[in-house]
Design a protein around this motif. Structure first.
Motif, PDB file in Angstrom:
ATOM      1  N   ALA A  27      51.346  20.082  70.851  1.00  0.00           N
ATOM      2  CA  ALA A  27      50.052  19.451  70.383  1.00  0.00           C
ATOM      3  C   ALA A  27      50.094  18.945  69.109  1.00  0.00           C
ATOM      4  N   HIS A  28      51.207  19.234  68.385  1.00  0.00           N
ATOM      5  CA  HIS A  28      51.165  18.477  67.144  1.00  0.00           C
ATOM      6  C   HIS A  28      51.520  16.843  67.125  1.00  0.00           C
ATOM      7  N   GLN A  54      57.163  20.702  58.811  1.00  0.00           N
ATOM      8  CA  GLN A  54      56.160  20.119  58.233  1.00  0.00           C
ATOM      9  C   GLN A  54      54.889  19.906  59.193  1.00  0.00           C
ATOM     10  N   GLY A  55      55.051  20.489  60.632  1.00  0.00           N
ATOM     11  CA  GLY A  55      54.075  20.150  61.266  1.00  0.00           C
ATOM     12  C   GLY A  55      54.004  19.329  62.494  1.00  0.00           C
ATOM     13  N   ALA A  91      56.098   7.496  77.046  1.00  0.00           N
ATOM     14  CA  ALA A  91      55.406   7.607  78.064  1.00  0.00           C
ATOM     15  C   ALA A  91      55.112   9.100  78.395  1.00  0.00           C
ATOM     16  N   THR A  92      56.044   9.884  78.113  1.00  0.00           N
ATOM     17  CA  THR A  92      55.932  11.213  78.436  1.00  0.00           C
ATOM     18  C   THR A  92      55.093  12.012  77.458  1.00  0.00           C
ATOM     19  N   LEU A  93      54.934  11.526  76.194  1.00  0.00           N
ATOM     20  CA  LEU A  93      54.121  12.284  75.039  1.00  0.00           C
ATOM     21  C   LEU A  93      52.465  12.136  75.304  1.00  0.00           C
ATOM     22  N   ARG A  94      51.971  13.421  74.619  1.00  0.00           N
ATOM     23  CA  ARG A  94      50.520  13.348  74.831  1.00  0.00           C
ATOM     24  C   ARG A  94      49.718  11.997  74.083  1.00  0.00           C
ATOM     25  N   SER A  95      50.341  11.611  72.881  1.00  0.00           N
ATOM     26  CA  SER A  95      49.912  10.536  72.279  1.00  0.00           C
ATOM     27  C   SER A  95      50.853   9.695  71.745  1.00  0.00           C
ATOM     28  N   THR A 285      50.123   8.785  56.599  1.00  0.00           N
ATOM     29  CA  THR A 285      49.744   7.680  57.700  1.00  0.00           C
ATOM     30  C   THR A 285      49.218   8.416  58.943  1.00  0.00           C
ATOM     31  N   ILE A 286      49.767   9.606  59.618  1.00  0.00           N
ATOM     32  CA  ILE A 286      49.493  10.037  60.671  1.00  0.00           C
ATOM     33  C   ILE A 286      48.540  11.570  60.746  1.00  0.00           C
ATOM     34  N   ASN A 287      48.669  12.024  59.506  1.00  0.00           N
ATOM     35  CA  ASN A 287      48.157  13.262  59.185  1.00  0.00           C
ATOM     36  C   ASN A 287      48.326  14.356  60.096  1.00  0.00           C
ATOM     37  N   PRO A 288      49.284  15.034  59.915  1.00  0.00           N
ATOM     38  CA  PRO A 288      49.529  16.137  60.852  1.00  0.00           C
ATOM     39  C   PRO A 288      48.594  17.333  60.301  1.00  0.00           C
TER      40      PRO A 288
END
Length: 288
Positions: A27-28, A54-55, A91-95, A285-288
């Motif tokens: 989910a990260h 680091q998340g 393509a297998t990732l959630r985002s 840049t992508i703010n975890p």
């Protein structure tokens, strides 16, 4: 890898099976790591652990023809095919992920992003690679990859070859870790893990490799609209000032993070500085 990471297989272009170590909460924010030519996913071990801590959710991929991934039956290791492999994993990732690629992996990432109309990544980190590399450095790498086609009789012989190529690095007292980069073939000798066809000399009917590579990457740049960082080893014989200047002109949003005391293998030479630069950029840049 530690027990916290799992080794998975992904189906790439043409059905080839690709190995990867995967860690962190799915989910990260995702990060896909792509090693350089002749390397393996194991070269990212420390950096992967730091990114997970680091998340981030990290997929650390072995490219086709390398380590535990399949070899291409028709020796197709061209940038479009490497990019197709990458897109199959994405393509297998959630985002859309951030992409962290060293050398060949960075070129693959830039090519994939710049030639795909839809957004497939949120940020791009290029590790010691620019569209126009220094010819002497590229020739040196190619010579090393094509050397010793008969393999090595012992692990010590392979360690000698590496020590000669990296004279600035202390030679490990125990070379057993090098086995991650070798495989014992039916002839009983130790050979590098990669498909020898990866580094075969170009056929006479093909254009010279560096100009074709440069053209492919410069052509991709106008299609890249995401934050992009170049991590450069200041002792690199692959990336020079002129190459960086040309890359900046082609990609106006490019940021450059210079690592003192590092050569082309930035993460291996100065992992602490490398991790700091990459983690800081990704958090911004992508703010975890």
């Amino acid at each position: 890898m530690t027990s916290d990471f799992q080794t998975r297989r992904y189906t790439g272009a043409q059905g080839l099976q690709l190995a990867a170590d995967v860690g962190g909460d799915p989910a990260h924010p995702p990060v896909v790591m792509l090693h350089g030519g002749g390397q393996t996913r194991h070269s990212w071990g420390t950096a992967m652990r730091e990114l997970v801590a680091q998340g981030f959710h990290v997929v650390n991929l072995d490219a086709r023809g390398h380590s535990d991934s399949d070899w291409s039956p028709d020796a197709d290791y061209e940038l479009p095919t490497l990019a197709a492999d990458l897109k199959a994993v994405i393509a297998t990732l959630r985002s859309p992920p951030a992409l962290v690629g060293a050398s060949m992996g960075g070129a693959t990432s830039l090519y994939a992003v710049g030639n795909t109309p839809e957004p497939i990544a949120r940020a791009l980190v290029m590790v010691d690679i620019v569209p126009r590399i220094e010819q002497a450095g590229g020739d040196k790498i190619g010579a090393f990859m094509r050397a010793n086609p008969e393999g090595f009789a012992t692990l010590e012989d392979a360690a000698d070859a590496v020590a000669a190529y990296y004279p600035h690095r202390p030679r490990p007292k125990d070379p057993s870790g090098l086995m991650k980069n070798l495989r014992r073939r039916d002839d009983g000798r130790l050979h590098w893990h990669w498909d020898p066809q990866l580094f075969a000399r170009p056929r006479k009917d093909r254009p010279p490799e560096p100009p074709r590579f440069t053209e492919q990457l410069l052509h991709a740049c106008p299609g890249v609209h995401i934050p992009t960082l170049l991590v450069r080893g200041l002792n690199s014989d692959i990336v020079g000032d002129a190459g960086v200047a040309e890359f900046k002109q082609a990609l106006p949003q490019l940021e450059v993070f210079d690592v003192v005391g590092a050569g082309h293998m930035v993460a291996g030479d100065r992992n602490d500085a490398f991790n700091h630069g990459v983690v800081s950029f990704l958090k911004r840049t992508i703010n975890p």
